[in-house]
Each structure stands twice: as C-alpha cells, then as structure tokens.
Design a protein around this motif. Structure first.
Motif: not given
Ligand code: ZN
Length: 399
Positions: A178-187
C-alpha cells in the motif's frame, strides 16, 4: 474528414436528451447533422439541412455510441482453462489475477499495444465509441506506468489500478505494498491517468487500505472509482459515496444502507452540468462468466440510483467486449427494461465517467453514433447474440 455529413431517414433516434419524461429522448423520422466531429443539428428528417455527404439509415434505429466505463484491456495471455474449470464447478476467487500479472510483465510493449488495439477495434465493431481502460496487471512502479502509457494511446479515460490485488512478492507484508502504491507507483502513474481505482474486497484490499490509496490519488488530482461489493457484502460502496467517487462498480451484494447512500448521492441533474453523483456501474458479464447471482438492478433503479452498464472486459472474470451482450443480460437477468439498459449503456456510462460530451446525441455532443440493423433499440435485448451494429460513427468519421 472535412465537410458536413447528414445521417438521414432514421426511423427511431435515441438522443438521451433528458426532455419530456422519456429518458431515451426518442424521436421518429429524424436526421442528425454532423460537422467537425460534433452533432450540429438534430430534428425531423423533412427539415434536415443540406450536407456534403449523406448516410441513409433506411428507417433503422440510431443510438449514441456505447460508453464502456469499465474495462481491463492491458494484459497478456488468457485464462480459458480457468474459465473451463470454473464452469466445471470451481468457485471464482479473484486469485487468477496473479496469473495474468506474470504474463503481462513478460510481454513487450508492442505485444501489449497489439492486444489493446485488437480489443479496442473489437469493441468499436460492436458499437462502443468510448472506453475506460485500467492498469492493474503490472503491479510494480515501472509496469503500472507502462500499462497506463499504452492505455493512454487509446483513450483519455485511463485508470490507475495498482491496487488490483496484492502481488505475490508482498503477500506477507501488504502494508508495504500500500505504501508503494501511494508513493512511487502513484507518482509514476499519475501523468498517464485520469482516475484511480481500488479492488476493495476480501482477498484484495480492505477498507482502510482502500481509503488510504484513494485519498492519495485524490491528492494527486485523480478522480475516484472503486471495485466494490462484488464477491460479498462490505464497506466499499459506502466508502465510494463518502469520497465522492464517480462510480462504484459491481454492486452485486448491497445492504439497504448501501442503496440509500447511492440514492442520496444523486443530487445534481447531470444533463445541466458535469454530474457529481456516485453511479452504480453493473457488470453482468462478470456474473455470467463466474456463474454468480446478478446484481439487483431493479432495487437500485427504484431507489433512484443512477445505473451504468459496462463490460468489465478482462481475461479472467469477464472476457466479453460486447455492450449489446451486457444490455441483453441486464434485461433478461436483472429486470431492467430495454430502455433503462440502453440508457445505462450510453448516458449511464458517460455519467460514470463524468462526461457530458458522449452518451447522447444533442447539438454540441461528440458525433459518436451507431446505426442498428434493426428498427428499434428493443432488438438489442430481443435478438441477443446477433450482430446488429450496421455502422459506427466515431468523432463523426464512419468506421
Ligand atoms: Zn473490473
């Protein structure tokens, strides 16, 4: 293509103009003038203005092009064997998504692009002129960005679905994913995406994870949509309404409170401006292909909820690209009237994408229309499985 085009001799024209108490806004013996890719004039055929070119509908029905507001087209491989096993009695759990993730990661850009192009063309032959396309089979920063970059070559309605399922490599620590999705993946995804979506379901993402991911997407400027209440009851629908989602999709297992929340969101007459209600998008191809009970469309419509129909085209749970098939299922299995189903597949889909330029045939709308091989829209449900799309105009161009 330059110049004006008159579609003439239309026996039954579905305008979805919202006037006169008839949701389909049907006109008889009508004509439509197209200029510069837009509808320039709609009226009785006998008053039709002159045009450079003419299409003779020969008394047939003409509808707005279908708006398929929910599709997963960026993938590789298929899951025909999984389908066969399911038809032999195995239940659908959503776990097969990971099979497609593996095949998609292994595919080249050109292979993915060819699949999207093939399905997009298949859809258009069946009358679909607007399609939403989701990512969700990459599930890494680079793969999700790649899927959306390719999707954006085919549609403006692209949706970041990094939260489709927790990938196998994060199975033991989903919070980190979830942290990955909200951070670098969303960016990485946001430059190519208009929407963000989460599969909020047992076995996928719980309500706290869904809320966190959708809030990050909203903060990045993306509109919210949600897969919710497909496999069982849950908090997804009410989360969607709370966040002002454009649409909550599936809506198969609903409580009275879910229906009330959706009905309560219907506050703005969408024809007078961009719609702000949360649409319930029903995906009967998924229930068909997983042999599951259909959503109760009648209950939603009777409560005043705005309902859309879409294909959910994907290689696992609904590998159909046909909006006419979904219309037929909605009428036969979900007790929608043919008029309600056709509205939901056109204007309803436009509302689910918060678009006012498609899903209707009124002056100023995009000239996306379908000439049926039939005298009335009723035939879409009355003659299931029959190729009734005689001609498609997309952006005013005959296809
Ligand atoms: Zn879906």
């Amino acid at each position: 293509m330059r110049g004006s085009l008159l579609v003439d001799n239309i026996g039954e024209l579905v305008t979805n103009d919202g006037r006169g108490g008839d949701p389909l806004g049907v006109r008889r013996d009508a004509a439509v003038l197209v200029e510069d890719g837009q509808v320039a004039w709609v009226g009785p055929a006998r008053y039709a203005p002159a045009a450079d070119r003419r299409i003779d509908a020969d008394g047939a029905a003409v509808l707005p092009g279908f708006v398929d507001s929910h599709a997963h087209l960026v993938f590789a491989g298929d899951r025909a064997a999984e389908f066969a096993a399911r038809m032999a009695g195995e239940p659908y759990t959503g776990g097969g998504i990971r099979t497609t993730v593996g095949a998609t990661r292994a595919a080249s850009d050109d292979e993915l692009r060819a699949t999207v192009g093939r399905l997009r063309a298949e859809m258009r032959r069946q009358g679909t002129t607007t399609v939403e396309i989701k990512s969700g089979y990459g599930l890494t920063v680079a793969e999700e960005a790649r899927s959306l970059r390719i999707a954006a070559e085919f549609t403006e309605d692209t949706t970041f679905l990094g939260a489709h399922v927790v990938p196998a490599e994060y199975a033991d620590h989903p919070d980190d994913y979830v942290g990955l999705v909200c951070g670098p993946m969303l960016a990485a995804a946001a430059p190519y995406a208009r929407w963000i979506d989460v599969f909020c379901e047992r076995g996928a993402f719980d309500v706290d994870h869904a809320r966190a991911i959708l809030a990050c997407g909203q903060a990045a400027g993306l509109g919210v949509r949600l897969h919710a209440n497909q496999l069982g009851p849950g908090p997804g629908v009410q989360l969607g309404v709370e966040l002002g989602a454009a649409s909550v999709d599936h809506c198969t297992h609903l409580s009275d409170a879910d229906v009330d929340a959706l009905a309560g969101s219907t506050t703005v007459e969408w024809l007078s401006g961009p719609p702000t209600s949360t649409v319930a998008t029903l995906l009967p191809g998924a229930e068909f292909s997983t042999r599951s009970p259909y959503p109760d469309a009648r209950r939603l419509l009777d409560a005043g909820v705005t309902v859309a129909l879409a294909t959910d085209c994907n290689p696992g749970s609904s590998y159909t690209s046909s909006m006419p098939f979904c219309v037929a299922l909605a009428v036969r299995e979900m007790r929608m009237t043919p008029a309600e189903a056709v509205w939901a597949a056109t204007a309803g889909g436009a509302a689910a994408l918060r678009r006012t330029d498609v899903g209707r045939l009124t002056p100023g709308s995009r000239a996306d229309l379908v000439v049926l091989d039939a005298p009335t829209h009723l035939h879409l449900a009355y003659r299931p499985g029959v190729p009734l799309i005689r001609q498609v105009l997309h952006n005013g161009v005959p296809r």
